[in-house]
Every structure is written in C-alpha cells, then in structure tokens.
Design a protein around this motif. Structure first.
Motif, PDB file in Angstrom:
ATOM      1  N   ASN A  35       0.838  -1.195   0.000  1.00  0.00           N
ATOM      2  CA  ASN A  35       0.000   0.000   0.000  1.00  0.00           C
ATOM      3  C   ASN A  35       0.877   1.251   0.000  1.00  0.00           C
ATOM      4  O   ASN A  35       0.643   2.187  -0.769  1.00  0.00           O
ATOM      5  N   LEU A  36       1.897   1.284   0.847  1.00  0.00           N
ATOM      6  CA  LEU A  36       2.794   2.437   0.910  1.00  0.00           C
ATOM      7  C   LEU A  36       3.571   2.625  -0.388  1.00  0.00           C
ATOM      8  O   LEU A  36       3.769   3.755  -0.845  1.00  0.00           O
ATOM      9  N   ARG A  37       4.005   1.525  -0.986  1.00  0.00           N
ATOM     10  CA  ARG A  37       4.725   1.618  -2.261  1.00  0.00           C
ATOM     11  C   ARG A  37       3.844   2.248  -3.334  1.00  0.00           C
ATOM     12  O   ARG A  37       4.296   3.104  -4.097  1.00  0.00           O
ATOM     13  N   LEU A  38       2.582   1.842  -3.384  1.00  0.00           N
ATOM     14  CA  LEU A  38       1.645   2.424  -4.343  1.00  0.00           C
ATOM     15  C   LEU A  38       1.425   3.905  -4.067  1.00  0.00           C
ATOM     16  O   LEU A  38       1.457   4.733  -4.985  1.00  0.00           O
ATOM     17  N   PRO A  70      -1.293  28.478 -23.701  1.00  0.00           N
ATOM     18  CA  PRO A  70       0.038  27.905 -23.462  1.00  0.00           C
ATOM     19  C   PRO A  70      -0.077  26.629 -22.632  1.00  0.00           C
ATOM     20  O   PRO A  70      -0.899  26.544 -21.716  1.00  0.00           O
ATOM     21  N   LEU A  71       0.744  25.637 -22.966  1.00  0.00           N
ATOM     22  CA  LEU A  71       0.650  24.331 -22.312  1.00  0.00           C
ATOM     23  C   LEU A  71       0.956  24.415 -20.816  1.00  0.00           C
ATOM     24  O   LEU A  71       0.327  23.729 -20.016  1.00  0.00           O
ATOM     25  N   GLY A  72       1.879  25.282 -20.415  1.00  0.00           N
ATOM     26  CA  GLY A  72       2.184  25.449 -18.997  1.00  0.00           C
ATOM     27  C   GLY A  72       0.980  25.959 -18.223  1.00  0.00           C
ATOM     28  O   GLY A  72       0.674  25.487 -17.129  1.00  0.00           O
ATOM     29  N   PHE A  73       0.286  26.926 -18.784  1.00  0.00           N
ATOM     30  CA  PHE A  73      -0.932  27.450 -18.170  1.00  0.00           C
ATOM     31  C   PHE A  73      -1.986  26.361 -18.103  1.00  0.00           C
ATOM     32  O   PHE A  73      -2.669  26.197 -17.088  1.00  0.00           O
ATOM     33  N   TRP A  74      -2.128  25.589 -19.199  1.00  0.00           N
ATOM     34  CA  TRP A  74      -3.129  24.527 -19.226  1.00  0.00           C
ATOM     35  C   TRP A  74      -2.852  23.488 -18.145  1.00  0.00           C
ATOM     36  O   TRP A  74      -3.767  23.047 -17.460  1.00  0.00           O
ATOM     37  N   PHE A  75      -1.573  23.080 -17.993  1.00  0.00           N
ATOM     38  CA  PHE A  75      -1.233  22.108 -16.956  1.00  0.00           C
ATOM     39  C   PHE A  75      -1.533  22.656 -15.577  1.00  0.00           C
ATOM     40  O   PHE A  75      -2.033  21.941 -14.701  1.00  0.00           O
ATOM     41  N   ALA A  76      -1.211  23.911 -15.347  1.00  0.00           N
ATOM     42  CA  ALA A  76      -1.439  24.491 -14.027  1.00  0.00           C
ATOM     43  C   ALA A  76      -2.930  24.591 -13.712  1.00  0.00           C
ATOM     44  O   ALA A  76      -3.334  24.452 -12.554  1.00  0.00           O
ATOM     45  N   GLN A  77      -3.754  24.801 -14.721  1.00  0.00           N
ATOM     46  CA  GLN A  77      -5.178  25.016 -14.483  1.00  0.00           C
ATOM     47  C   GLN A  77      -6.028  23.764 -14.688  1.00  0.00           C
ATOM     48  O   GLN A  77      -6.933  23.511 -13.904  1.00  0.00           O
ATOM     49  N   GLN A  78      -5.762  23.003 -15.742  1.00  0.00           N
ATOM     50  CA  GLN A  78      -6.633  21.871 -16.078  1.00  0.00           C
ATOM     51  C   GLN A  78      -5.931  20.525 -16.007  1.00  0.00           C
ATOM     52  O   GLN A  78      -6.476  19.568 -15.482  1.00  0.00           O
ATOM     53  N   GLY A  79      -4.740  20.456 -16.559  1.00  0.00           N
ATOM     54  CA  GLY A  79      -4.036  19.178 -16.670  1.00  0.00           C
ATOM     55  C   GLY A  79      -3.777  18.533 -15.327  1.00  0.00           C
ATOM     56  O   GLY A  79      -3.887  17.313 -15.170  1.00  0.00           O
ATOM     57  N   SER A  80      -3.441  19.342 -14.330  1.00  0.00           N
ATOM     58  CA  SER A  80      -3.176  18.772 -13.012  1.00  0.00           C
ATOM     59  C   SER A  80      -4.449  18.192 -12.407  1.00  0.00           C
ATOM     60  O   SER A  80      -4.401  17.153 -11.751  1.00  0.00           O
ATOM     61  N   ILE A  81      -5.578  18.825 -12.641  1.00  0.00           N
ATOM     62  CA  ILE A  81      -6.845  18.305 -12.116  1.00  0.00           C
ATOM     63  C   ILE A  81      -7.173  16.960 -12.768  1.00  0.00           C
ATOM     64  O   ILE A  81      -7.551  16.001 -12.084  1.00  0.00           O
ATOM     65  N   TYR A  82      -7.016  16.869 -14.090  1.00  0.00           N
ATOM     66  CA  TYR A  82      -7.265  15.597 -14.773  1.00  0.00           C
ATOM     67  C   TYR A  82      -6.308  14.515 -14.274  1.00  0.00           C
ATOM     68  O   TYR A  82      -6.698  13.368 -14.098  1.00  0.00           O
ATOM     69  N   THR A  83      -5.060  14.902 -14.050  1.00  0.00           N
ATOM     70  CA  THR A  83      -4.083  13.948 -13.541  1.00  0.00           C
ATOM     71  C   THR A  83      -4.472  13.466 -12.150  1.00  0.00           C
ATOM     72  O   THR A  83      -4.373  12.268 -11.845  1.00  0.00           O
ATOM     73  N   PHE A  84      -4.913  14.362 -11.281  1.00  0.00           N
ATOM     74  CA  PHE A  84      -5.304  13.985  -9.919  1.00  0.00           C
ATOM     75  C   PHE A  84      -6.484  13.029  -9.933  1.00  0.00           C
ATOM     76  O   PHE A  84      -6.516  12.057  -9.170  1.00  0.00           O
ATOM     77  N   ILE A  85      -7.456  13.278 -10.794  1.00  0.00           N
ATOM     78  CA  ILE A  85      -8.604  12.381 -10.902  1.00  0.00           C
ATOM     79  C   ILE A  85      -8.157  11.007 -11.384  1.00  0.00           C
ATOM     80  O   ILE A  85      -8.597   9.978 -10.866  1.00  0.00           O
ATOM     81  N   LEU A  86      -7.241  10.981 -12.349  1.00  0.00           N
ATOM     82  CA  LEU A  86      -6.704   9.723 -12.841  1.00  0.00           C
ATOM     83  C   LEU A  86      -5.945   8.980 -11.739  1.00  0.00           C
ATOM     84  O   LEU A  86      -6.072   7.762 -11.595  1.00  0.00           O
ATOM     85  N   LEU A  87      -5.174   9.697 -10.925  1.00  0.00           N
ATOM     86  CA  LEU A  87      -4.446   9.072  -9.821  1.00  0.00           C
ATOM     87  C   LEU A  87      -5.396   8.469  -8.788  1.00  0.00           C
ATOM     88  O   LEU A  87      -5.130   7.392  -8.247  1.00  0.00           O
ATOM     89  N   ILE A  88      -6.490   9.146  -8.502  1.00  0.00           N
ATOM     90  CA  ILE A  88      -7.487   8.616  -7.571  1.00  0.00           C
ATOM     91  C   ILE A  88      -8.092   7.328  -8.119  1.00  0.00           C
ATOM     92  O   ILE A  88      -8.252   6.344  -7.392  1.00  0.00           O
ATOM     93  N   LEU A  89      -8.402   7.327  -9.399  1.00  0.00           N
ATOM     94  CA  LEU A  89      -8.960   6.134 -10.032  1.00  0.00           C
ATOM     95  C   LEU A  89      -7.960   4.979  -9.985  1.00  0.00           C
ATOM     96  O   LEU A  89      -8.324   3.843  -9.635  1.00  0.00           O
ATOM     97  N   ILE A  90      -6.712   5.253 -10.310  1.00  0.00           N
ATOM     98  CA  ILE A  90      -5.681   4.217 -10.272  1.00  0.00           C
ATOM     99  C   ILE A  90      -5.536   3.663  -8.857  1.00  0.00           C
ATOM    100  O   ILE A  90      -5.461   2.454  -8.651  1.00  0.00           O
ATOM    101  N   TYR A  91      -5.510   4.553  -7.857  1.00  0.00           N
ATOM    102  CA  TYR A  91      -5.374   4.100  -6.473  1.00  0.00           C
ATOM    103  C   TYR A  91      -6.546   3.208  -6.067  1.00  0.00           C
ATOM    104  O   TYR A  91      -6.352   2.150  -5.464  1.00  0.00           O
ATOM    105  N   ALA A  92      -7.758   3.613  -6.405  1.00  0.00           N
ATOM    106  CA  ALA A  92      -8.939   2.827  -6.030  1.00  0.00           C
ATOM    107  C   ALA A  92      -8.908   1.449  -6.685  1.00  0.00           C
ATOM    108  O   ALA A  92      -9.181   0.432  -6.026  1.00  0.00           O
ATOM    109  N   LEU A  93      -8.562   1.390  -7.958  1.00  0.00           N
ATOM    110  CA  LEU A  93      -8.535   0.111  -8.658  1.00  0.00           C
ATOM    111  C   LEU A  93      -7.424  -0.802  -8.149  1.00  0.00           C
ATOM    112  O   LEU A  93      -7.630  -2.002  -7.941  1.00  0.00           O
ATOM    113  N   ARG A  94      -6.240  -0.238  -7.932  1.00  0.00           N
ATOM    114  CA  ARG A  94      -5.113  -1.044  -7.441  1.00  0.00           C
ATOM    115  C   ARG A  94      -5.360  -1.536  -6.020  1.00  0.00           C
ATOM    116  O   ARG A  94      -5.015  -2.659  -5.674  1.00  0.00           O
ATOM    117  N   MET A  95      -5.950  -0.685  -5.165  1.00  0.00           N
ATOM    118  CA  MET A  95      -6.237  -1.120  -3.796  1.00  0.00           C
ATOM    119  C   MET A  95      -7.344  -2.155  -3.781  1.00  0.00           C
ATOM    120  O   MET A  95      -7.334  -3.062  -2.942  1.00  0.00           O
TER     121      MET A  95
END
Length: 114
Positions: A35-38, A70-95
C-alpha cells in the motif's frame, strides 16, 4: 476492538508467492508495504505534475500552444486536475485488487459490493 493476530475475512492471505509462509501477523506488514509503495509512486507522479509542470517547467511548456492556450498554463489550471482524478482512479482500482489478493475486500458473498 479486533485482535491484531486474527486472519482477514475469507481466510489467511497468500504468503507472497513461493518461499516460506509469512508469520501470522506478517501479511499485514506485507499488505501495508505494498500500500505504501503504491502511495509513494502516485505521490511522485502528483508532485511531478503539480510542481514540475505547473511551476518548474512552465516557461518551457508555455512555448507549446494547445487550443489557443500555453501548455504550462493549461497544466497548471486543467491538466493537473485531470491527472489527480486519474491518480485517484488508479489508487482505487489497485487497492481493490490488493484487497482481493489479501482477502480483505468489502464484497458480499455473491461477489457484489455492499
């Protein structure tokens, strides 16, 4: 309060493949280690995306324009949110998979979730 040496619901978990069986409480340590490694792996991705793409590499990423922004602005505003949602999904499925592997999942006898 539950006894710390009792087996999980559904019987004793696997011994980790091959080798000698884990001590009676060893499966909990193995489960927690996985769990900690994940969590560490997902937190590293989170850090790289939020701090790296949103702050450190923003000037280089801003040279690339996507959809008029600009891609940097997009990552700061939108891309990070999409990434966080994806990380939550990955964590739930792996756990979920890890819980099933160690016999501590929260499923009913018919295999459905409660």
């Amino acid at each position: 309060m539950a006894d710390t040496n009792e087996s999980p619901p559904g019987g004793a978990p696997p011994s980790g493949g091959g080798g000698a069986a884990l001590p009676e409480n060893g499966w909990r340590k193995d489960y927690w280690k996985k769990n900690l490694r994940l969590m560490v792996a997902l937190l590293v991705v989170w850090f790289v995306v939020s701090f790296g793409a949103g702050i450190l590499f923003v000037e280089q990423l801003n040279e690339i324009v996507v959809g008029g922004f600009p891609l940097g602005f997009w990552f700061a505003q939108q891309g990070s949110i999409y990434t966080f949602i994806l990380l939550i999904l990955i964590y739930a499925l792996r756990m979920d998979k890890l819980d099933d592997q160690y016999g501590v999942s929260e499923r009913n006898d018919d295999g459905s979730r409660s």
